[in-house]
Design a protein around this motif. Sequence first.
Motif, PDB file in Angstrom:
ATOM      1  N   VAL A 188     -37.347  63.016 -71.728  1.00  0.00           N
ATOM      2  CA  VAL A 188     -37.771  62.778 -73.106  1.00  0.00           C
ATOM      3  C   VAL A 188     -39.065  63.531 -73.375  1.00  0.00           C
ATOM      4  N   PHE A 189     -39.122  64.223 -74.505  1.00  0.00           N
ATOM      5  CA  PHE A 189     -40.300  64.979 -74.910  1.00  0.00           C
ATOM      6  C   PHE A 189     -40.906  64.357 -76.170  1.00  0.00           C
ATOM      7  N   ARG A 190     -42.203  64.612 -76.335  1.00  0.00           N
ATOM      8  CA  ARG A 190     -42.912  64.205 -77.554  1.00  0.00           C
ATOM      9  C   ARG A 190     -43.551  65.430 -78.177  1.00  0.00           C
ATOM     10  N   ARG A 191     -43.299  65.616 -79.465  1.00  0.00           N
ATOM     11  CA  ARG A 191     -43.984  66.674 -80.211  1.00  0.00           C
ATOM     12  C   ARG A 191     -44.998  66.010 -81.118  1.00  0.00           C
ATOM     13  N   ALA A 192     -46.278  66.273 -80.868  1.00  0.00           N
ATOM     14  CA  ALA A 192     -47.360  65.678 -81.642  1.00  0.00           C
ATOM     15  C   ALA A 192     -47.419  66.299 -83.033  1.00  0.00           C
ATOM     16  N   PRO A 193     -48.097  65.663 -83.979  1.00  0.00           N
ATOM     17  CA  PRO A 193     -48.216  66.228 -85.327  1.00  0.00           C
ATOM     18  C   PRO A 193     -48.817  67.632 -85.355  1.00  0.00           C
ATOM     19  N   ASP A 194     -49.644  67.960 -84.354  1.00  0.00           N
ATOM     20  CA  ASP A 194     -50.232  69.303 -84.316  1.00  0.00           C
ATOM     21  C   ASP A 194     -49.322  70.327 -83.646  1.00  0.00           C
ATOM     22  N   GLY A 195     -48.113  69.900 -83.231  1.00  0.00           N
ATOM     23  CA  GLY A 195     -47.158  70.821 -82.625  1.00  0.00           C
ATOM     24  C   GLY A 195     -47.162  70.857 -81.118  1.00  0.00           C
ATOM     25  N   GLN A 196     -48.110  70.203 -80.480  1.00  0.00           N
ATOM     26  CA  GLN A 196     -48.157  70.203 -79.022  1.00  0.00           C
ATOM     27  C   GLN A 196     -47.020  69.356 -78.461  1.00  0.00           C
ATOM     28  N   VAL A 197     -46.352  69.884 -77.439  1.00  0.00           N
ATOM     29  CA  VAL A 197     -45.216  69.197 -76.824  1.00  0.00           C
ATOM     30  C   VAL A 197     -45.594  68.736 -75.421  1.00  0.00           C
ATOM     31  N   THR A 198     -45.300  67.484 -75.131  1.00  0.00           N
ATOM     32  CA  THR A 198     -45.535  66.941 -73.796  1.00  0.00           C
ATOM     33  C   THR A 198     -44.235  66.357 -73.257  1.00  0.00           C
ATOM     34  N   ALA A 199     -44.050  66.463 -71.953  1.00  0.00           N
ATOM     35  CA  ALA A 199     -42.901  65.854 -71.290  1.00  0.00           C
ATOM     36  C   ALA A 199     -43.278  64.425 -70.931  1.00  0.00           C
ATOM     37  N   GLU A 200     -42.737  63.450 -71.645  1.00  0.00           N
ATOM     38  CA  GLU A 200     -43.113  62.052 -71.454  1.00  0.00           C
ATOM     39  C   GLU A 200     -42.301  61.367 -70.352  1.00  0.00           C
ATOM     40  N   ILE A 201     -41.052  61.767 -70.194  1.00  0.00           N
ATOM     41  CA  ILE A 201     -40.181  61.189 -69.168  1.00  0.00           C
ATOM     42  C   ILE A 201     -39.465  62.324 -68.452  1.00  0.00           C
ATOM     43  N   THR A 202     -39.577  62.360 -67.152  1.00  0.00           N
ATOM     44  CA  THR A 202     -38.953  63.440 -66.377  1.00  0.00           C
ATOM     45  C   THR A 202     -38.064  62.920 -65.256  1.00  0.00           C
ATOM     46  N   LEU A 239     -33.595  51.597 -70.789  1.00  0.00           N
ATOM     47  CA  LEU A 239     -34.959  51.432 -70.301  1.00  0.00           C
ATOM     48  C   LEU A 239     -35.900  51.169 -71.474  1.00  0.00           C
ATOM     49  N   ALA A 240     -36.964  50.433 -71.215  1.00  0.00           N
ATOM     50  CA  ALA A 240     -37.974  50.143 -72.232  1.00  0.00           C
ATOM     51  C   ALA A 240     -39.321  50.681 -71.761  1.00  0.00           C
ATOM     52  N   TYR A 241     -40.014  51.395 -72.640  1.00  0.00           N
ATOM     53  CA  TYR A 241     -41.314  51.992 -72.335  1.00  0.00           C
ATOM     54  C   TYR A 241     -42.346  51.489 -73.330  1.00  0.00           C
ATOM     55  N   GLU A 242     -43.497  51.110 -72.824  1.00  0.00           N
ATOM     56  CA  GLU A 242     -44.592  50.735 -73.709  1.00  0.00           C
ATOM     57  C   GLU A 242     -45.189  52.003 -74.311  1.00  0.00           C
ATOM     58  N   VAL A 243     -45.415  51.983 -75.634  1.00  0.00           N
ATOM     59  CA  VAL A 243     -45.995  53.127 -76.324  1.00  0.00           C
ATOM     60  C   VAL A 243     -47.490  52.891 -76.487  1.00  0.00           C
ATOM     61  N   GLY A 244     -48.299  53.752 -75.897  1.00  0.00           N
ATOM     62  CA  GLY A 244     -49.750  53.623 -75.984  1.00  0.00           C
ATOM     63  C   GLY A 244     -50.282  54.052 -77.339  1.00  0.00           C
ATOM     64  N   LYS A 245     -51.572  53.774 -77.582  1.00  0.00           N
ATOM     65  CA  LYS A 245     -52.187  54.122 -78.860  1.00  0.00           C
ATOM     66  C   LYS A 245     -52.173  55.622 -79.111  1.00  0.00           C
ATOM     67  N   ASN A 246     -52.176  56.391 -78.044  1.00  0.00           N
ATOM     68  CA  ASN A 246     -52.151  57.845 -78.186  1.00  0.00           C
ATOM     69  C   ASN A 246     -50.734  58.404 -78.180  1.00  0.00           C
ATOM     70  N   GLY A 247     -49.732  57.524 -78.209  1.00  0.00           N
ATOM     71  CA  GLY A 247     -48.336  57.968 -78.210  1.00  0.00           C
ATOM     72  C   GLY A 247     -47.757  58.211 -76.845  1.00  0.00           C
ATOM     73  N   LYS A 248     -48.576  58.120 -75.808  1.00  0.00           N
ATOM     74  CA  LYS A 248     -48.084  58.313 -74.457  1.00  0.00           C
ATOM     75  C   LYS A 248     -47.246  57.111 -74.041  1.00  0.00           C
ATOM     76  N   LEU A 249     -46.251  57.368 -73.208  1.00  0.00           N
ATOM     77  CA  LEU A 249     -45.373  56.303 -72.744  1.00  0.00           C
ATOM     78  C   LEU A 249     -45.822  55.768 -71.400  1.00  0.00           C
ATOM     79  N   GLY A 250     -45.797  54.441 -71.259  1.00  0.00           N
ATOM     80  CA  GLY A 250     -46.157  53.814 -69.996  1.00  0.00           C
ATOM     81  C   GLY A 250     -44.979  53.798 -69.035  1.00  0.00           C
TER      82      GLY A 250
END
Length: 341
Positions: free
Chosen positions: A195-209, A239-250
Amino acid sequence: MRFSSIVASLALGVAAVSAQAQAPQYLTTGRVVRQSPALDQVLAPGAALEIISSGHTHVEGPLWVPDSSMLLFSDTKTQTIYRWQAQGGRSKFLEHTGYTGRLPYSDEPSSNGLTLDGRGNLLLAEHGDRRIASLPLGQKSGKRTLTDNYQGKRYNSPNDVVAAPDGAIYFTDPPFGLLSKKSPEPTRELAFTGVFRRAPDGQVTAEITDVARANGLAFSPDGRTLYVSNADSLRPVILAYEVGKNGKLGKSRTFFDMASLPKTRFKEVPDGLKVDQAGNVYAAGVGGLLILSSQGQHLGTIDPGEVVANCAWGDDGHSLYLMATTFVCRIKTLAQGVPGR
């Protein structure tokens, strides 16, 4: 009775008969399997599945567009997004979706998951072009790529996409659309799926690998939990992931395991997900569309008689639309969903 009153009464009667004659009549199908009395809070006894569209090859990615009162959905093998409306029925909304022919691809090159970004844009998870694209909803042209790679390497085949309140988007990237399911796959560039996350500024992070077949996505009503289905017959879990304030997944926890359920049809694995306002989770998977409480209790299953790929809330939030391989069906609910999410 005065003559004018008689005429008025007759006119009303004719109008009522005419309206009744014009009301569309849908075939019903399938059944509801109750596992818990608590299901009566979600579906009324006797609730029936109505077939509203049929003759497709493989329907996916349903999305209700509230301001147009229309259901959009992808047919993944014909590269077509269809529109369905209560008045007018089915029509083609967009053709040649998902694949521009630049790369070799499998037999499902179309768009899959669809969502709205809150700014009037339709977001598309496109298998063939291996990207997340954006299209102004009222236009047939102007589609642009939001993201098609992670650190310079092409995605596998983006499958589902959801928008977060902060403007970020999350999307799954399983290998289903690649030419071969075997490894090594010649067109595959990423060494993992997830699972990937694309932030509002366009930055992409791999949240689940570490999820081999990440597929469906849905947020809990408060946005603090992200549910992810793993379409893997060896580990068929949600699966259930906690979403942090910064959008990162726990860290993940197993919300529901489908391994213990008896399979009724070939290729039934966890797939699309939706959530209602009470926190119940609707999970396409083994046996049809499972209805799970917010604590992960299996309340019941809506079984249309075919493999269910996904679902979506529509109308006033008390209609649930199911994608059942070659046809689309609808069931009225007591539960309240959020159309467009």
